[in-house]
Design an enzyme around this catalytic site. Structure first.
Site, short mmCIF file in Angstrom:
data_model
loop_
_atom_site.label_atom_id
_atom_site.label_comp_id
_atom_site.label_asym_id
_atom_site.label_seq_id
_atom_site.Cartn_x
_atom_site.Cartn_y
_atom_site.Cartn_z
N HIS A 1 32.61 33.98 36.24
CA HIS A 1 31.23 34.13 36.75
C HIS A 1 31.28 34.11 38.28
CE1 HIS A 1 26.92 33.53 37.31
NE2 HIS A 1 26.79 33.92 36.06
N ASP B 1 27.68 34.58 27.96
CA ASP B 1 27.94 35.62 26.94
C ASP B 1 29.01 35.25 25.93
OD1 ASP B 1 27.27 37.74 29.61
OD2 ASP B 1 26.09 37.68 27.78
C1 SDX Z 1 26.37 37.70 33.34
O1 SDX Z 1 25.33 36.91 38.07
C2 SDX Z 1 24.81 36.36 37.06
O2 SDX Z 1 24.13 35.34 37.14
C3 SDX Z 1 25.05 37.10 35.74
C4 SDX Z 1 24.57 36.38 34.49
C5 SDX Z 1 23.06 36.32 34.42
O3 SDX Z 1 22.56 35.43 33.72
O4 SDX Z 1 22.40 37.24 34.98
O5 SDX Z 1 25.10 35.08 34.43
C6 SDX Z 1 24.99 37.14 33.22
O6 SDX Z 1 26.52 38.83 33.73
C7 SDX Z 1 27.54 36.81 33.02
C8 SDX Z 1 28.93 37.50 33.28
C9 SDX Z 1 29.21 38.41 32.09
N1 SDX Z 1 30.39 39.26 32.35
C10 SDX Z 1 31.58 38.99 31.74
O7 SDX Z 1 31.79 38.06 30.99
C11 SDX Z 1 32.65 40.04 32.05
C12 SDX Z 1 33.99 39.36 32.28
N2 SDX Z 1 33.94 38.65 33.56
C13 SDX Z 1 34.18 39.38 34.72
O8 SDX Z 1 34.48 40.68 34.77
C14 SDX Z 1 33.98 38.64 36.05
O9 SDX Z 1 34.37 37.35 35.87
C15 SDX Z 1 32.56 38.72 36.60
C16 SDX Z 1 32.08 40.13 36.68
C17 SDX Z 1 31.64 37.93 35.75
C18 SDX Z 1 32.60 38.10 38.00
O10 SDX Z 1 33.33 38.97 38.80
P1 SDX Z 1 33.75 38.61 40.30
O11 SDX Z 1 33.02 37.39 40.77
O12 SDX Z 1 33.64 39.85 41.11
O13 SDX Z 1 35.25 38.16 40.14
P2 SDX Z 1 36.49 39.17 40.23
O14 SDX Z 1 36.29 40.33 39.30
O15 SDX Z 1 36.74 39.45 41.67
O16 SDX Z 1 37.66 38.26 39.62
C19 SDX Z 1 38.32 37.28 40.44
C20 SDX Z 1 39.68 37.08 39.79
C21 SDX Z 1 40.47 38.39 39.63
O17 SDX Z 1 41.84 38.06 39.57
P3 SDX Z 1 42.73 38.13 41.00
O18 SDX Z 1 42.39 39.44 41.66
O19 SDX Z 1 42.27 36.92 41.80
O20 SDX Z 1 44.16 38.02 40.51
O21 SDX Z 1 39.52 36.58 38.43
C22 SDX Z 1 39.99 37.56 37.51
C23 SDX Z 1 40.08 38.86 38.25
O22 SDX Z 1 41.09 39.71 37.67
N3 SDX Z 1 39.01 37.61 36.42
C24 SDX Z 1 39.31 37.71 35.14
C25 SDX Z 1 38.07 37.65 34.46
N4 SDX Z 1 37.08 37.54 35.35
C26 SDX Z 1 37.66 37.51 36.57
N5 SDX Z 1 40.49 37.87 34.49
C27 SDX Z 1 40.43 37.95 33.14
N6 SDX Z 1 39.28 37.88 32.42
C28 SDX Z 1 38.09 37.74 33.06
N7 SDX Z 1 36.95 37.68 32.35
#
Ligand code: SDX
Length: 483
Positions: free
Chosen positions: A304, A361
């Site tokens: 998140h 989620d």
């Molecule tokens: C919602 O914003 C809100 O409040 C949203 C929400 C709401 O109520 O409105 O809470 C609802 O959208 C919840 C989130 C739902 N999405 C997911 O579950 C999708 C999976 N998660 C992600 O793709 C990610 O964690 C986000 C989109 C939620 C956050 O993305 P960020 O903050 O841009 O983080 P990032 O993509 O830059 O990741 C940082 C690191 C990366 O690794 P490195 O580059 O540091 O090596 O964490 C890793 C990413 O690869 N990473 C994950 C991951 N999420 C982040 N690796 C594996 N699985 C994951 N789910």
């Protein structure tokens, strides 16, 4: 508190900027005079560090896992309140009195039908249309049937808000009935908000839907937990769209569109796909975790932008899941897989070092699945829940006398100034890549050029039909008419 932030820049220049402190002690540098005083702007891709507004609706503390709607902890609202009451609280700022709640519920009931002519729209959608695509289209179309005056009175605003909270739910149920080819079931004045939705979804002229109080409570809690979440992607889309004074139905349609993305509201479907894949493959989830660590996949429902610990909503969802799935006949092997995934991930440094915890989620899809909600309707349920939150932000912005159109700046990284080149002077031709690089035709220095995909892309981009196999020009004149 007159704390200042001093920035040193250029040759010994300095600027002092005021600090802003929120009611929970959050501090921000107010940069609203930065460009005027220094010519500088800030750059913060994806707005990771940028506050877009001041708001009194929802408070999050990502480090402590705190979520409050208008000051009330989500844990109390989830157990003691109901969705319609929480919707009122978010939009109007206070818990309603019994009289206010009755009036609001009555207005929602009276606003729950959509214009009969809109039913024809459903006939035009192909059967495989995703319900989110139907929802965003139909909500924008409400503007044609319920015109919104430029200057809205309080009463007109209340009616528009009731239309949207109630009709998003009706359109959602109608889109499901369209999808399964059954007659649409109208809302009933005899049923409360969630029972009405479930009845519109699952009853039919030949079969009555038996309401299960545990399922009603689970869906009502699901909607409460999704009702608002400060400046998330879709709410920011609502605020930006609303800042141009666009029609409120179009504004909420913009929020629905943003929510559809798999990084945002689409994640609840993504979680079930993952669990289904693991159950089908017979894996215990460890292989999936490895793939996630190697960046081949994302563990949907994890991570998140704000929460760097457990999303408080995920904890409530998990408890709700167990309660529902422990009911006779509701057992689902996916819950065990989900718990094992969570346990494996939370004992793995890849996830812990990145503060990746279950978010709203991760368990929510299992609740919807147990309630019989079809898989491609999961994000639609999220939208039904989030509509009051979007409207609360639209309303807060609308009543803010200082609100202006949102218009962020950028840092330009494209080609420097250059003059027009007449067609006959263009050496061989080429194209500017998406990143702004010029790639001359036949330029093999760019690895992308070598790939077959590039040729196809170029053809697609220029809509040049593939030459016939013998490479002879086809038709009387195969040159592309240059418009
Ligand atoms: C919602 O914003 C809100 O409040 C949203 C929400 C709401 O109520 O409105 O809470 C609802 O959208 C919840 C989130 C739902 N999405 C997911 O579950 C999708 C999976 N998660 C992600 O793709 C990610 O964690 C986000 C989109 C939620 C956050 O993305 P960020 O903050 O841009 O983080 P990032 O993509 O830059 O990741 C940082 C690191 C990366 O690794 P490195 O580059 O540091 O090596 O964490 C890793 C990413 O690869 N990473 C994950 C991951 N999420 C982040 N690796 C594996 N699985 C994951 N789910």
């Amino acid at each position: 508190m007159n704390e200042q932030c001093t920035i040193n820049y250029g040759d010994n220049k300095q600027v002092s900027l005021p600090m802003m402190v929120g009611s929970e002690g959050e501090r921000a540098i107010d940069i609203s005079t930065l460009r005027k005083n220094t010519g500088l702007i800030t750059l913060d891709e994806a707005y990771v560090n940028t506050g877009s507004c001041k708001s009194a609706i929802t408070y999050l503390d990502g480090e402590k896992g705190i979520l409050r709607y208008r000051g009330y902890p989500i844990e109390e609202l989830a157990t003691k309140s109901r969705f319609v009451e929480v919707a009122y609280l978010l939009m109007y700022g206070e818990l309603p009195t019994p009289k206010e709640l009755d009036a609001f519920s009555g207005l929602l009931n009276n606003s729950s039908l959509i214009h009969e002519d809109m039913r024809h729209f459903f006939l035009a959608f192909p059967n495989h249309a995703h319900p989110m695509g139907i929802l965003t289209t139909m909500v924008a179309s409400l503007s044609s049937f319920y015109p919104v005056p430029e200057e809205m009175s309080d009463e007109e605003e209340r009616q528009v808000i009731a239309n949207l909270v109630s009709q998003v739910r009706t359109i959602a149920a109608f889109s499901y009935k369209k999808f399964i080819g059954e007659p649409m079931i109208y809302p009933s004045y005899k049923l409360r908000f969630v029972e009405n939705f479930l009845n519109m979804m699952f009853s039919s002229p030949v079969q009555n839907y038996q309401q299960d109080p545990d399922i009603v409570k689970a869906i009502d809690t699901f909607l409460i937990l999704h009702a608002d979440h400060e400046q998330n992607c879709s709410t920011s889309a609502v605020r930006i769209t609303g800042s141009s004074l666009a029609n409120v139905y179009a504004v909420i349609s913009a929020g629905i569109s943003a929510l559809w993305g798999q990084r945002h509201g689409g994640a609840n479907q993504g979680v079930i796909s993952i669990l289904d894949e693991i159950v089908t493959s017979g894996d215990d989830g460890r292989r999936f975790i490895e793939d996630a660590k190697n960046k081949k996949v994302r563990l949907m429902g994890f991570g998140h932008r704000v929460y760097k610990t457990f999303d408080p909503r995920a904890k409530i969802m998990k408890e709700l899941c167990h309660k529902l799935l422990n009911k006779p006949g509701m057992a689902d092997p996916m819950i065990d897989i989900a718990m094992r995934l969570e346990e494996t991930a939370l004992s793995d440094d890849y996830f812990l070092s990145r503060n990746l915890y279950p978010n709203v989620d991760f368990y929510s899809g299992l609740i919807l699945k147990a309630a019989g909600i079809p898989f491609n309707m999961f994000t639609v349920l999220f939208a039904i829940g989030r509509t009051p939150g979007w409207l609360a932000h639209w309303r807060e912005m609308r009543h803010d006398k200082d609100n202006r159109i949102s218009r962020p700046r950028q840092i330009y990284v494209g080609p420097p100034m250059r003059n027009y080149i007449p067609m006959d002077k263009r050496a061989g031709g080429g194209r500017t890549s998406l990143s702004g690089r010029f790639i001359a035709d036949g330029d093999t220095s760019n690895p992308f050029v070598k790939s077959k995909r590039f040729t196809e892309t170029v053809r697609n981009e220029r809509f040049i039909p593939a030459p016939p196999p013998d490479n002879k020009p086809s038709g009387p004149d195969s040159s592309i008419a240059r418009g």
